[in-house]
Design a protein around this motif. Structure first.
Motif, PDB file in Angstrom:
ATOM      1  N   PRO A 161      67.443 -19.052 -26.174  1.00 16.50           N
ATOM      2  CA  PRO A 161      66.108 -19.663 -26.244  1.00 16.50           C
ATOM      3  C   PRO A 161      65.454 -19.788 -24.859  1.00 16.50           C
ATOM      4  O   PRO A 161      64.261 -19.516 -24.710  1.00 16.50           O
ATOM      5  CB  PRO A 161      66.371 -21.033 -26.874  1.00 16.50           C
ATOM      6  CG  PRO A 161      67.580 -20.801 -27.731  1.00 16.50           C
ATOM      7  CD  PRO A 161      68.429 -19.843 -26.931  1.00 16.50           C
ATOM      8  N   ASP A 162      66.224 -20.179 -23.836  1.00 17.52           N
ATOM      9  CA  ASP A 162      65.658 -20.286 -22.485  1.00 17.52           C
ATOM     10  C   ASP A 162      65.207 -18.938 -21.950  1.00 17.52           C
ATOM     11  O   ASP A 162      64.155 -18.819 -21.318  1.00 17.52           O
ATOM     12  CB  ASP A 162      66.665 -20.914 -21.520  1.00 17.52           C
ATOM     13  CG  ASP A 162      66.834 -22.410 -21.744  1.00 17.52           C
ATOM     14  OD1 ASP A 162      65.943 -23.039 -22.376  1.00 17.52           O
ATOM     15  OD2 ASP A 162      67.855 -22.951 -21.289  1.00 17.52           O
ATOM     16  N   GLN A 163      65.995 -17.902 -22.192  1.00 18.15           N
ATOM     17  CA  GLN A 163      65.605 -16.562 -21.744  1.00 18.15           C
ATOM     18  C   GLN A 163      64.355 -16.083 -22.473  1.00 18.15           C
ATOM     19  O   GLN A 163      63.472 -15.477 -21.867  1.00 18.15           O
ATOM     20  CB  GLN A 163      66.753 -15.572 -21.972  1.00 18.15           C
ATOM     21  CG  GLN A 163      67.940 -15.800 -21.071  1.00 18.15           C
ATOM     22  CD  GLN A 163      69.139 -14.986 -21.495  1.00 18.15           C
ATOM     23  OE1 GLN A 163      69.383 -14.764 -22.689  1.00 18.15           O
ATOM     24  NE2 GLN A 163      69.919 -14.537 -20.522  1.00 18.15           N
ATOM     25  N   ALA A 164      64.260 -16.351 -23.764  1.00 17.49           N
ATOM     26  CA  ALA A 164      63.075 -15.959 -24.534  1.00 17.49           C
ATOM     27  C   ALA A 164      61.836 -16.662 -23.993  1.00 17.49           C
ATOM     28  O   ALA A 164      60.768 -16.054 -23.867  1.00 17.49           O
ATOM     29  CB  ALA A 164      63.277 -16.277 -26.013  1.00 17.49           C
ATOM     30  N   ARG A 165      61.966 -17.932 -23.663  1.00 12.96           N
ATOM     31  CA  ARG A 165      60.833 -18.658 -23.083  1.00 12.96           C
ATOM     32  C   ARG A 165      60.458 -18.112 -21.712  1.00 12.96           C
ATOM     33  O   ARG A 165      59.275 -18.052 -21.358  1.00 12.96           O
ATOM     34  CB  ARG A 165      61.161 -20.146 -22.999  1.00 12.96           C
ATOM     35  CG  ARG A 165      61.166 -20.831 -24.344  1.00 12.96           C
ATOM     36  CD  ARG A 165      61.390 -22.335 -24.211  1.00 12.96           C
ATOM     37  NE  ARG A 165      61.538 -22.919 -25.525  1.00 12.96           N
ATOM     38  CZ  ARG A 165      62.717 -23.154 -26.126  1.00 12.96           C
ATOM     39  NH1 ARG A 165      63.840 -22.869 -25.502  1.00 12.96           N
ATOM     40  NH2 ARG A 165      62.751 -23.675 -27.328  1.00 12.96           N
ATOM     41  N   VAL A 196      67.581 -14.875 -29.968  1.00 14.41           N
ATOM     42  CA  VAL A 196      66.341 -14.162 -30.253  1.00 14.41           C
ATOM     43  C   VAL A 196      66.610 -12.685 -29.968  1.00 14.41           C
ATOM     44  O   VAL A 196      67.228 -12.347 -28.956  1.00 14.41           O
ATOM     45  CB  VAL A 196      65.192 -14.674 -29.352  1.00 14.41           C
ATOM     46  CG1 VAL A 196      63.929 -13.856 -29.560  1.00 14.41           C
ATOM     47  CG2 VAL A 196      64.935 -16.148 -29.606  1.00 14.41           C
ATOM     48  N   GLN A 197      66.162 -11.810 -30.849  1.00 18.71           N
ATOM     49  CA  GLN A 197      66.319 -10.372 -30.635  1.00 18.71           C
ATOM     50  C   GLN A 197      64.982  -9.774 -30.218  1.00 18.71           C
ATOM     51  O   GLN A 197      63.957 -10.026 -30.849  1.00 18.71           O
ATOM     52  CB  GLN A 197      66.767  -9.669 -31.919  1.00 18.71           C
ATOM     53  CG  GLN A 197      68.158 -10.018 -32.346  1.00 18.71           C
ATOM     54  CD  GLN A 197      68.503  -9.361 -33.662  1.00 18.71           C
ATOM     55  OE1 GLN A 197      67.665  -9.212 -34.529  1.00 18.71           O
ATOM     56  NE2 GLN A 197      69.755  -8.978 -33.806  1.00 18.71           N
ATOM     57  N   LEU A 198      64.998  -8.988 -29.164  1.00 23.70           N
ATOM     58  CA  LEU A 198      63.852  -8.213 -28.725  1.00 23.70           C
ATOM     59  C   LEU A 198      64.237  -6.755 -28.936  1.00 23.70           C
ATOM     60  O   LEU A 198      65.227  -6.286 -28.367  1.00 23.70           O
ATOM     61  CB  LEU A 198      63.536  -8.502 -27.255  1.00 23.70           C
ATOM     62  CG  LEU A 198      62.389  -7.730 -26.625  1.00 23.70           C
ATOM     63  CD1 LEU A 198      61.069  -8.063 -27.320  1.00 23.70           C
ATOM     64  CD2 LEU A 198      62.294  -8.047 -25.146  1.00 23.70           C
ATOM     65  N   GLN A 199      63.491  -6.073 -29.801  1.00 25.46           N
ATOM     66  CA  GLN A 199      63.840  -4.708 -30.198  1.00 25.46           C
ATOM     67  C   GLN A 199      62.700  -3.755 -29.860  1.00 25.46           C
ATOM     68  O   GLN A 199      61.531  -4.090 -30.028  1.00 25.46           O
ATOM     69  CB  GLN A 199      64.099  -4.645 -31.708  1.00 25.46           C
ATOM     70  CG  GLN A 199      65.168  -5.605 -32.181  1.00 25.46           C
ATOM     71  CD  GLN A 199      65.151  -5.748 -33.694  1.00 25.46           C
ATOM     72  OE1 GLN A 199      64.116  -5.979 -34.294  1.00 25.46           O
ATOM     73  NE2 GLN A 199      66.331  -5.620 -34.304  1.00 25.46           N
ATOM     74  N   VAL A 242      60.100  -8.853 -32.226  1.00 25.89           N
ATOM     75  CA  VAL A 242      60.806 -10.059 -31.806  1.00 25.89           C
ATOM     76  C   VAL A 242      61.227 -10.774 -33.074  1.00 25.89           C
ATOM     77  O   VAL A 242      60.396 -11.022 -33.956  1.00 25.89           O
ATOM     78  CB  VAL A 242      59.905 -10.974 -30.953  1.00 25.89           C
ATOM     79  CG1 VAL A 242      60.663 -12.225 -30.546  1.00 25.89           C
ATOM     80  CG2 VAL A 242      59.386 -10.228 -29.737  1.00 25.89           C
ATOM     81  N   THR A 243      62.509 -11.098 -33.173  1.00 23.54           N
ATOM     82  CA  THR A 243      63.001 -11.703 -34.403  1.00 23.54           C
ATOM     83  C   THR A 243      64.218 -12.577 -34.128  1.00 23.54           C
ATOM     84  O   THR A 243      64.761 -12.570 -33.023  1.00 23.54           O
ATOM     85  CB  THR A 243      63.347 -10.606 -35.440  1.00 23.54           C
ATOM     86  OG1 THR A 243      63.621 -11.219 -36.693  1.00 23.54           O
ATOM     87  CG2 THR A 243      64.519  -9.757 -35.006  1.00 23.54           C
ATOM     88  N   SER A 244      64.622 -13.314 -35.123  1.00 26.84           N
ATOM     89  CA  SER A 244      65.876 -14.067 -35.093  1.00 26.84           C
ATOM     90  C   SER A 244      66.370 -14.174 -36.532  1.00 26.84           C
ATOM     91  O   SER A 244      65.613 -13.942 -37.473  1.00 26.84           O
ATOM     92  CB  SER A 244      65.673 -15.466 -34.486  1.00 26.84           C
ATOM     93  OG  SER A 244      64.739 -16.206 -35.246  1.00 26.84           O
ATOM     94  N   ALA A 245      67.620 -14.505 -36.674  1.00 23.97           N
ATOM     95  CA  ALA A 245      68.184 -14.640 -38.017  1.00 23.97           C
ATOM     96  C   ALA A 245      67.448 -15.745 -38.779  1.00 23.97           C
ATOM     97  O   ALA A 245      67.019 -16.736 -38.194  1.00 23.97           O
ATOM     98  CB  ALA A 245      69.671 -14.959 -37.932  1.00 23.97           C
ATOM     99  N   ARG A 246      67.291 -15.563 -40.069  1.00 19.18           N
ATOM    100  CA  ARG A 246      66.583 -16.566 -40.876  1.00 19.18           C
ATOM    101  C   ARG A 246      67.376 -17.856 -41.013  1.00 19.18           C
ATOM    102  O   ARG A 246      66.821 -18.931 -41.039  1.00 19.18           O
ATOM    103  CB  ARG A 246      66.270 -16.004 -42.261  1.00 19.18           C
ATOM    104  CG  ARG A 246      65.216 -14.946 -42.213  1.00 19.18           C
ATOM    105  CD  ARG A 246      64.868 -14.465 -43.585  1.00 19.18           C
ATOM    106  NE  ARG A 246      63.942 -13.347 -43.465  1.00 19.18           N
ATOM    107  CZ  ARG A 246      63.218 -12.893 -44.434  1.00 19.18           C
ATOM    108  NH1 ARG A 246      63.294 -13.438 -45.622  1.00 19.18           N
ATOM    109  NH2 ARG A 246      62.415 -11.880 -44.245  1.00 19.18           N
ATOM    110  N   LYS A 247      68.685 -17.738 -41.123  1.00 20.45           N
ATOM    111  CA  LYS A 247      69.544 -18.915 -41.271  1.00 20.45           C
ATOM    112  C   LYS A 247      70.462 -19.013 -40.058  1.00 20.45           C
ATOM    113  O   LYS A 247      71.109 -18.042 -39.676  1.00 20.45           O
ATOM    114  CB  LYS A 247      70.384 -18.817 -42.544  1.00 20.45           C
ATOM    115  CG  LYS A 247      69.563 -18.875 -43.815  1.00 20.45           C
ATOM    116  CD  LYS A 247      70.454 -18.855 -45.029  1.00 20.45           C
ATOM    117  CE  LYS A 247      69.612 -18.924 -46.297  1.00 20.45           C
ATOM    118  NZ  LYS A 247      70.462 -18.926 -47.488  1.00 20.45           N
TER     119      LYS A 247
END
Length: 93
Positions: free
Chosen positions: A71-75, A46-49, A36-41
């Protein structure tokens, strides 16, 4: 995992999971990496890989699957994981 597509390092969310690939007329088990990650800047999502170790797979070429979540989907995914984790823990007690 050799021939990786995802970078697996100390920051990878989960590595060496039990994974499974299922398709029409096949089902295979392999080690997997989940990240699970996201761009630093200025992240936009949110990426789910997920990547299965292709050395254990006969039916699929080396690949990684990825979904981009708001963000809502990640939550929503996080809440579902919490609910199911509680169900599994309760069943094991």
């Amino acid at each position: 995992m050799s021939d990786r597509i995802l970078k697996v390092n100390a920051y990878t969310t989960l590595d060496l999971l039990d994974g499974q690939a299922e398709g029409h007329e096949f089902e295979e088990d392999a080690l997997a990496v989940l990240n699970v990650t996201s761009a630093r800047k200025n992240p936009e999502h949110v990426q789910l890989q997920l990547e299965l170790d292709n050395t254990d797979l006969d039916h699929l070429p080396a690949h990684a699957d990825e979904v981009q979540l708001s963000p809502d989907q990640a939550r929503e995914v996080a809440a579902a994981l919490e609910d199911h984790a509680a169900d599994v823990e309760a069943a094991q007690d």
